[in-house]
Motif scaffolding. Sequence first.
Motif, PDB file in Angstrom:
ATOM      1  N   CYS A  98     -82.436 -38.598  -6.156  1.00 17.24           N
ATOM      2  CA  CYS A  98     -83.179 -37.728  -7.078  1.00 17.24           C
ATOM      3  C   CYS A  98     -84.662 -37.709  -6.713  1.00 17.24           C
ATOM      4  CB  CYS A  98     -82.984 -38.203  -8.518  1.00 17.24           C
ATOM      5  SG  CYS A  98     -83.388 -36.958  -9.768  1.00 17.24           S
ATOM      6  N   ALA A 126     -84.842 -35.498  -3.644  1.00 17.02           N
ATOM      7  CA  ALA A 126     -84.510 -34.092  -3.899  1.00 17.02           C
ATOM      8  C   ALA A 126     -85.680 -33.314  -4.464  1.00 17.02           C
ATOM      9  CB  ALA A 126     -83.316 -34.001  -4.844  1.00 17.02           C
ATOM     10  N   ILE A 171     -79.982 -34.624 -10.145  1.00 19.03           N
ATOM     11  CA  ILE A 171     -79.072 -34.476  -9.015  1.00 19.03           C
ATOM     12  C   ILE A 171     -77.669 -34.903  -9.416  1.00 19.03           C
ATOM     13  CG2 ILE A 171     -80.869 -34.825  -7.265  1.00 19.03           C
ATOM     14  CD1 ILE A 171     -78.455 -37.609  -7.570  1.00 19.03           C
ATOM     15  N   ILE A 188     -74.786 -36.464  -7.034  1.00 14.66           N
ATOM     16  CA  ILE A 188     -74.499 -36.900  -5.677  1.00 14.66           C
ATOM     17  C   ILE A 188     -73.016 -37.235  -5.584  1.00 14.66           C
ATOM     18  CG2 ILE A 188     -75.242 -39.269  -6.191  1.00 14.66           C
ATOM     19  CD1 ILE A 188     -76.154 -39.435  -3.222  1.00 14.66           C
ATOM     20  N   ILE A 194     -80.975 -28.773 -10.884  1.00 18.71           N
ATOM     21  CA  ILE A 194     -80.001 -29.767 -10.451  1.00 18.71           C
ATOM     22  C   ILE A 194     -79.674 -29.527  -8.981  1.00 18.71           C
ATOM     23  CG2 ILE A 194     -77.717 -30.766 -10.841  1.00 18.71           C
ATOM     24  CD1 ILE A 194     -77.865 -29.594 -13.714  1.00 18.71           C
ATOM     25  N   ALA A 195     -79.801 -30.551  -8.173  1.00 14.06           N
ATOM     26  CA  ALA A 195     -79.453 -30.470  -6.757  1.00 14.06           C
ATOM     27  C   ALA A 195     -78.137 -31.205  -6.537  1.00 14.06           C
ATOM     28  CB  ALA A 195     -80.553 -31.087  -5.893  1.00 14.06           C
ATOM     29  N   MET A 208     -75.782 -33.073  -3.894  1.00 17.71           N
ATOM     30  CA  MET A 208     -76.009 -33.784  -2.641  1.00 17.71           C
ATOM     31  C   MET A 208     -74.792 -34.614  -2.260  1.00 17.71           C
ATOM     32  SD  MET A 208     -79.885 -35.036  -3.607  1.00 17.71           S
ATOM     33  CE  MET A 208     -80.385 -35.446  -1.936  1.00 17.71           C
ATOM     34  N   PRO A 262     -82.072 -29.189  -2.534  1.00 19.01           N
ATOM     35  CA  PRO A 262     -82.926 -30.382  -2.549  1.00 19.01           C
ATOM     36  C   PRO A 262     -84.036 -30.281  -1.508  1.00 19.01           C
ATOM     37  CG  PRO A 262     -80.876 -30.850  -1.399  1.00 19.01           C
ATOM     38  CD  PRO A 262     -80.732 -29.460  -1.968  1.00 19.01           C
ATOM     39  N   ASP A 268     -83.670 -35.978   1.123  1.00 18.31           N
ATOM     40  CA  ASP A 268     -82.518 -36.801   0.768  1.00 18.31           C
ATOM     41  C   ASP A 268     -82.927 -38.174   0.248  1.00 18.31           C
ATOM     42  OD1 ASP A 268     -83.391 -38.090   3.035  1.00 18.31           O
ATOM     43  OD2 ASP A 268     -81.642 -37.612   4.259  1.00 18.31           O
TER      44      ASP A 268
END
Length: 288
Positions: A105, A108, A116, A118, A244-245, A247, A269, A272
């Motif tokens: 997060c 991102a 996030i 993940i 919100i990403a 990943m 994002p 990373d």
Amino acid sequence: MSKFYCGVDGGGTSCRARITDASGNILGEAKTGSANILLGVELAMESLHTAIGEAAEQAGIHDLADISVGLALAGAEQRSAWLQFMALPHPYAHITLNTDGYGACMGAFSGQDGAIVIAGTGSVGVMINHGQQTVIGGREFPISDQGGGAVMGLRLVQQTLLANDGLRPVSALVGHVLDHFNNDIDAIVDWSKTAKPKDYGQFSPAIFAYAEQRDPLAIEMLRATAEDIERLILGLHAKGAQRIALMGSIGERILPWLTPPAASLLVAPCSDAIDGALLMARGQHNLY
């Protein structure tokens, strides 16, 4: 002030380390085995020592006491494991430990507020808002981590056994799993007694590959994984997340399977978890 900074992203499958100078220039990188602290704090520390050592050698750094380290590690959410890990001796100037989700997060959104999901070997949803961290899911395999590769692999093995017993149709994906175990059901049972998350996760690439061939079981499984990931996305949104990403190795591949309500909330994002860990190395980001 430290001369060098190291970010470490450690999960159930691998541990990646990256060292930079004070200006952010990358000096060295390395990758080793699992660094999930719930699988053993000593094992996780050994993995990160190896990764940092290799990266430091690339960078020409001889004194590890010149390095401040940010650790984004799977399993760090469990307080007892966090305390055990932080009690271990280390040669670095300073370490800060938080979860791999927190590191992701941070990366991102370049340290700014955001959220996030993940989905890699495991899964978790994380939101950072004004310095406060909100976490949903991520309580480790097998009781949690829906949407991650380990749960995908576990479900595949379960469905393969059902197909073998004539309780569901056989498909090419079932044949792939049976071939892996030389068509020996007892071998599957024996393997399951000691199999770790990454062992189950090894089957996730095959699920994606067979889905492209329209294998019915693979399609069924990816739809279930997409639903699991959508549940995390919508859960974060319900808690106030606006950006919100998505990943992780599974997250990156599941995008075409998501439905519009969840997909419309996603943003790309900035970076990373390893870059997030580097940001952590420059400040106090300890979970406890």
